[in-house]
Scaffold this motif. Structure first.
Motif, mmCIF file in Angstrom:
data_model
loop_
_atom_site.group_PDB
_atom_site.id
_atom_site.type_symbol
_atom_site.label_atom_id
_atom_site.label_comp_id
_atom_site.label_asym_id
_atom_site.label_seq_id
_atom_site.Cartn_x
_atom_site.Cartn_y
_atom_site.Cartn_z
ATOM 1 N N THR A 190 109.458 60.777 25.280
ATOM 2 C CA THR A 190 110.688 60.131 25.726
ATOM 3 C C THR A 190 110.017 58.560 25.802
ATOM 4 O OG1 THR A 190 110.774 61.002 27.920
ATOM 5 C CG2 THR A 190 112.319 61.745 26.154
ATOM 6 N N PRO A 191 110.695 57.608 25.790
ATOM 7 C CA PRO A 191 110.429 56.252 26.051
ATOM 8 C C PRO A 191 110.311 55.825 27.496
ATOM 9 C CG PRO A 191 112.530 55.922 25.454
ATOM 10 C CD PRO A 191 112.075 57.592 25.048
ATOM 11 N N ASP A 192 109.655 56.518 28.467
ATOM 12 C CA ASP A 192 109.617 56.296 29.993
ATOM 13 C C ASP A 192 108.466 57.138 30.445
ATOM 14 O OD1 ASP A 192 110.539 59.155 30.930
ATOM 15 O OD2 ASP A 192 112.133 58.382 29.674
ATOM 16 N N ASN A 193 108.060 56.619 31.791
ATOM 17 C CA ASN A 193 106.888 57.139 32.365
ATOM 18 C C ASN A 193 106.952 58.650 32.761
ATOM 19 O OD1 ASN A 193 104.872 54.905 32.403
ATOM 20 N ND2 ASN A 193 106.111 53.888 33.938
ATOM 21 N N SER A 194 108.111 59.017 32.948
ATOM 22 C CA SER A 194 108.267 60.404 33.238
ATOM 23 C C SER A 194 108.532 61.322 31.972
ATOM 24 C CB SER A 194 109.692 60.638 34.193
ATOM 25 O OG SER A 194 110.864 60.167 33.310
ATOM 26 N N TYR A 235 103.412 52.980 25.708
ATOM 27 C CA TYR A 235 103.733 51.581 26.489
ATOM 28 C C TYR A 235 103.326 50.657 25.787
ATOM 29 C CZ TYR A 235 104.286 48.683 30.811
ATOM 30 O OH TYR A 235 104.596 47.797 31.457
ATOM 31 N N ALA A 236 104.232 49.610 25.334
ATOM 32 C CA ALA A 236 103.985 48.348 24.576
ATOM 33 C C ALA A 236 102.729 47.697 24.929
ATOM 34 C CB ALA A 236 105.062 47.364 24.431
ATOM 35 N N PRO A 237 102.274 46.944 26.462
ATOM 36 C CA PRO A 237 101.258 46.284 26.720
ATOM 37 C C PRO A 237 100.000 47.104 26.183
ATOM 38 C CG PRO A 237 102.875 46.413 28.393
ATOM 39 C CD PRO A 237 103.507 47.418 27.573
ATOM 40 N N SER A 238 99.954 48.483 26.081
ATOM 41 C CA SER A 238 98.565 49.010 25.697
ATOM 42 C C SER A 238 98.129 48.633 24.497
ATOM 43 C CB SER A 238 98.832 50.371 25.971
ATOM 44 O OG SER A 238 99.168 51.187 27.004
ATOM 45 N N GLY A 263 108.791 50.349 15.908
ATOM 46 C CA GLY A 263 109.682 49.321 16.435
ATOM 47 C C GLY A 263 109.582 49.723 17.847
ATOM 48 N N LEU A 264 110.000 48.512 18.736
ATOM 49 C CA LEU A 264 110.468 48.597 19.994
ATOM 50 C C LEU A 264 111.694 49.221 20.383
ATOM 51 C CD1 LEU A 264 108.798 47.648 22.678
ATOM 52 C CD2 LEU A 264 110.328 45.670 22.585
ATOM 53 N N VAL A 265 111.750 50.437 21.346
ATOM 54 C CA VAL A 265 113.166 50.762 21.756
ATOM 55 C C VAL A 265 113.775 49.933 22.670
ATOM 56 C CG1 VAL A 265 113.878 52.543 23.256
ATOM 57 C CG2 VAL A 265 111.909 53.111 21.966
ATOM 58 N N LYS A 266 114.797 49.453 22.182
ATOM 59 C CA LYS A 266 115.859 48.236 22.888
ATOM 60 C C LYS A 266 115.931 48.586 24.483
ATOM 61 C CE LYS A 266 118.225 46.111 19.104
ATOM 62 N NZ LYS A 266 119.713 45.770 18.760
ATOM 63 N N GLY A 267 115.762 47.519 25.121
ATOM 64 C CA GLY A 267 115.921 47.684 26.539
ATOM 65 C C GLY A 267 114.647 48.013 27.213
ATOM 66 N N THR A 268 113.408 48.416 26.570
ATOM 67 C CA THR A 268 112.377 49.040 27.038
ATOM 68 C C THR A 268 111.094 48.265 26.779
ATOM 69 O OG1 THR A 268 111.710 50.704 25.492
ATOM 70 C CG2 THR A 268 113.604 51.299 26.756
ATOM 71 N N GLN A 269 109.915 48.766 27.305
ATOM 72 C CA GLN A 269 108.572 48.113 26.909
ATOM 73 C C GLN A 269 107.897 49.388 26.185
ATOM 74 O OE1 GLN A 269 107.298 44.999 27.069
ATOM 75 N NE2 GLN A 269 109.141 44.573 27.084
ATOM 76 N N TRP A 270 108.626 50.091 25.311
ATOM 77 C CA TRP A 270 107.962 51.342 24.715
ATOM 78 C C TRP A 270 108.088 51.304 23.220
ATOM 79 C CZ3 TRP A 270 105.545 55.331 27.298
ATOM 80 C CH2 TRP A 270 105.311 55.282 28.618
#
Length: 268
Positions: free
Chosen positions: A50-54, A92-95, A71-78
């Motif tokens: 899932t698009p979150d750290n947890s 995580y997008a910055p990676s 694509g990028l999950v809207k509202g996130t950086q994933w």
């Protein structure tokens, strides 16, 4: 239990063991933003369900691995990512940093007119010479050899140059901005101090912008300009036009052999 029942149970078990597919991972996920090939810039990167750290960790990527971003999950950086045709999960997008293919399957030729600036008109041929990858830093570039034939008035002259376009952004960030540099190593003022010009290709804005000239004494005034660039070939052509125009009239006299190379100093 008969053989048919055993075969059916075996197949069902194998299907249940298959990794989660895109229709499950990315179902009902709103994706937008930049898509296409990306390069991993961090040493180790977790892939999550899932698009979150947890989110459950479902895999890991290593530095310099290449993935396809959906694509990028809207509202996130994933990012939703895929590798080797298989949907992996969310990263995580910055990676990651976006990549382009700047290779040429055939020589690129064209003409550049600078006569309105009292400079030569030139025809050119760009030949793809291969790729360069740095070991210590994350950097990949497409390298070219460029042959020029120029005319100013009745004078005709030729010269060669080297050129490269980075295939990863100059800052390894998420913005798709790539460096295009033209090098004239024979026009030098000292060791590793030679004439070069750099432009920046912005894929999102579809433009190429002049950035800098290495030797201030040989740069023209008001040289920072922009031109449209819808693809790599147009970016190369328009970058060349901006770069050649960024050279001063004095620089052109040196290139044409009308003035001595500033690095050719007589011994004392």
């Amino acid at each position: 239990m008969n053989l048919r029942s055993l075969f059916t149970l075996t197949i069902c078990g194998a299907l249940m063991a298959l990794p989660v597919q895109a229709k499950d991972l990315f179902k009902d996920v709103d994706l937008d933003g930049l898509k296409g090939p990306h390069l991993v810039t961090n040493t180790t990167v977790n892939v999550r369900q899932t698009p979150d750290n947890s989110g459950t960790k479902v895999g890991q990527l290593d530095k310099r691995d290449r993935v396809e971003v959906l694509g990028l999950v809207k509202g996130t950086q994933w990012y939703a990512v895929r590798k080797d045709g298989k949907d992996l999960g969310f990263v995580y997008a910055p990676s990651l940093t976006p990549m382009i293919d700047a290779s040429l399957s055939a020589p690129l030729t064209g003409k550049i007119s600078l006569s309105e600036s009292d400079k030569p008109d030139c025809s050119y041929e760009i030949n793809f010479a291969g790729r360069a990858e740095e070991d210590e830093i994350v950097f990949i570039s497409a390298d070219y050899l460029v042959e020029f034939k120029c005319q100013q008035g009745f004078d005709v002259f030729t010269f060669n140059a080297m050129m490269f376009m980075s295939e990863v952004p100059v800052d390894l960030g998420n913005k798709p901005i790539y460096q295009i540099t033209l090098n004239l190593p024979e026009i030098a003022t000292g060791y590793e101090e030679f004439l070069s010009a750099t432009a920046l290709y912005n894929v999102t804005r579809k433009e190429v912008a002049m950035d800098s000239v290495s030797l201030e004494t040989l740069q023209a005034k008001d040289f920072k300009k922009k031109k449209p660039a819808k693809n790599v070939k147009q970016a190369l052509h328009n970058a060349l036009e901006l770069q050649l125009n960024a050279f001063s009239k004095k620089a052109w006299k040196i290139i044409a052999g009308k003035l001595p190379n500033p690095g050719d100093k007589s011994p004392q």
